[in-house]
Design a protein around this motif. Sequence first.
Motif, PDB file in Angstrom:
ATOM      1  N   ASP A   1     -14.069   8.128   7.933  1.00  0.00           N
ATOM      2  CA  ASP A   1     -14.054   8.819   9.234  1.00  0.00           C
ATOM      3  C   ASP A   1     -13.818  10.202   9.275  1.00  0.00           C
ATOM      4  OD1 ASP A   1     -15.352   6.602  10.832  1.00  0.00           O
ATOM      5  OD2 ASP A   1     -13.324   6.078  12.002  1.00  0.00           O
ATOM      6  N   GLY A   2     -12.885  10.689   8.410  1.00  0.00           N
ATOM      7  CA  GLY A   2     -12.632  11.915   8.062  1.00  0.00           C
ATOM      8  C   GLY A   2     -13.166  12.716   7.269  1.00  0.00           C
TER       9      GLY A   2
ATOM     10  N   GLU B   1       0.622  -1.454   0.091  1.00  0.00           N
ATOM     11  CA  GLU B   1       0.000  -0.152  -0.100  1.00  0.00           C
ATOM     12  C   GLU B   1       0.853   1.277   0.086  1.00  0.00           C
ATOM     13  OE1 GLU B   1      -3.760   1.930   2.571  1.00  0.00           O
ATOM     14  OE2 GLU B   1      -3.164  -0.369   2.489  1.00  0.00           O
TER      15      GLU B   1
ATOM     16  N   SER C   1     -10.444  -3.435   4.086  1.00  0.00           N
ATOM     17  CA  SER C   1      -9.447  -2.637   4.474  1.00  0.00           C
ATOM     18  C   SER C   1      -9.651  -1.480   5.401  1.00  0.00           C
ATOM     19  CB  SER C   1      -8.828  -1.826   3.261  1.00  0.00           C
ATOM     20  OG  SER C   1      -7.814  -1.065   3.743  1.00  0.00           O
ATOM     21  N   ALA C   2      -8.814  -1.648   6.627  1.00  0.00           N
ATOM     22  CA  ALA C   2      -8.966  -0.350   7.747  1.00  0.00           C
ATOM     23  C   ALA C   2      -8.928   0.781   7.233  1.00  0.00           C
ATOM     24  CB  ALA C   2      -7.985  -0.997   8.938  1.00  0.00           C
ATOM     25  N   THR C   3      -8.375   0.881   6.123  1.00  0.00           N
ATOM     26  CA  THR C   3      -7.829   1.979   5.373  1.00  0.00           C
ATOM     27  C   THR C   3      -9.201   2.865   5.127  1.00  0.00           C
ATOM     28  OG1 THR C   3      -5.836   1.517   4.451  1.00  0.00           O
ATOM     29  CG2 THR C   3      -6.692   3.686   3.636  1.00  0.00           C
TER      30      THR C   3
ATOM     31  N   LYS D   1     -22.090   0.672  10.094  1.00  0.00           N
ATOM     32  CA  LYS D   1     -21.478   1.600  10.766  1.00  0.00           C
ATOM     33  C   LYS D   1     -21.772   3.026  10.646  1.00  0.00           C
ATOM     34  CE  LYS D   1     -16.720   3.245  11.505  1.00  0.00           C
ATOM     35  NZ  LYS D   1     -16.921   3.347  13.094  1.00  0.00           N
ATOM     36  N   TYR D   2     -22.017   3.256   9.098  1.00  0.00           N
ATOM     37  CA  TYR D   2     -22.412   4.618   8.591  1.00  0.00           C
ATOM     38  C   TYR D   2     -23.710   4.853   8.161  1.00  0.00           C
ATOM     39  CZ  TYR D   2     -17.337   4.840   8.591  1.00  0.00           C
ATOM     40  OH  TYR D   2     -15.994   5.023   8.828  1.00  0.00           O
TER      41      TYR D   2
ATOM     42  N   VAL E   1     -12.048   2.812   6.690  1.00  0.00           N
ATOM     43  CA  VAL E   1     -12.830   3.478   7.816  1.00  0.00           C
ATOM     44  C   VAL E   1     -11.828   4.763   8.140  1.00  0.00           C
ATOM     45  CG1 VAL E   1     -13.311   3.104  10.301  1.00  0.00           C
ATOM     46  CG2 VAL E   1     -13.455   1.203   8.403  1.00  0.00           C
ATOM     47  N   GLU E   2     -10.490   4.824   8.131  1.00  0.00           N
ATOM     48  CA  GLU E   2      -9.869   5.932   8.437  1.00  0.00           C
ATOM     49  C   GLU E   2     -10.205   7.066   7.433  1.00  0.00           C
ATOM     50  OE1 GLU E   2      -5.700   4.850   8.040  1.00  0.00           O
ATOM     51  OE2 GLU E   2      -5.938   3.460   9.670  1.00  0.00           O
ATOM     52  N   LEU E   3     -10.262   6.771   6.021  1.00  0.00           N
ATOM     53  CA  LEU E   3     -10.737   7.778   5.217  1.00  0.00           C
ATOM     54  C   LEU E   3     -12.215   8.268   5.364  1.00  0.00           C
ATOM     55  CD1 LEU E   3     -10.345   9.162   2.359  1.00  0.00           C
ATOM     56  CD2 LEU E   3     -11.451   6.990   1.159  1.00  0.00           C
TER      57      LEU E   3
END
Length: 334
Positions: free
Chosen positions: A330-331, A130, A322-324, A245-246, A326-328
């Motif tokens: 969430d922001g 990545e 991918s955990a990425t 989640k969203y 959620v990071e994206l």
Amino acid sequence: MKKLVYLLVLSVGFSFAQTTTKEKVKFSAKIENRNSDTLTVFGPNKFKQVIPINKKGVFEASFEVTDGLHQFSDGSESSMMYLRGGDDIKLTLDAKEFDETIVYTGKGSKESNFLAQKALSDEKFEMELEGLLEKDEATFKAALDKKAKEDLAKLESAGLDEKLVSALKPRIAQEGMMLTQYYNQKAAAKKVEGTTAPSFDYENHKGGKTKLEDLRGKYVYIDVWATWCGPCRAEIPHLKKIEEKYHGKNIEFVSISVDVDKDHEKWQKFVTEKQLGGIQLFADKNWMSDFIKAFGINSIPRFILIDPNGNVVKADAPRPSSATLVELLDGLVK
């Protein structure tokens, strides 16, 4: 965990010089924390051997094989192995740490142990991938060349069956070619980020048609998939969790099927039976649909993120697994 490099190897297929032997393989497996009461072995020429667990808690069978690369699956995870007539192979593993605990013993086990270790090595490389995809082309190519040289050196010094060596050498080269294509796809996708997204106007599973403009004011996370696509189906449970989640936030989840017209009914049934959420759409001309072509999509699954104004945020967005992602989100998503 399904490894990208591993999946690329499988996509090449099982074909190479093969000999069907009359002598059978003896195979047994002891699996802690197993995911299924059956173990399935796949191989050349559409070979499939289903092995049920016995009263001793062991998967055990004897069967004829085409000498060469095979794959076993416990229903949730898979790994490659090498089988020849006359082999007597015993496998042990803990399904909670699937790849890390695979150990083969017995006659003919050396080759399968090599493949298990290569899978771990590939997984380690994928963890770095990545970051590498964000580097310049020269840096990415240097990393691929280094991996290929190391893989070849290990292969040639391991004292393996020459058939396996001959089979894996071109595969190592093909891994590099496929990852380069993946890099180029990501690079091309970046060029359209920040631009206005092409529109679509597709059949909605719930009735009528839905176009991208109908979703303005919200982020739109798009999954391009098909019912026949194994990696696509593997993402569905993760996508459902992301949708949950969203839920209620300013984001819509849209799945666009590129199934061909003759599979339209199959798509309808699949969406219903699997209780797929979000907005389920059917592309008008499968791979040749304008929206699909505009993003240069030639492999699936593919994920796209569009902002509330209709601009492309990510033309090749992280997968639901991918955990990425959620990071994206969430922001961005409120």
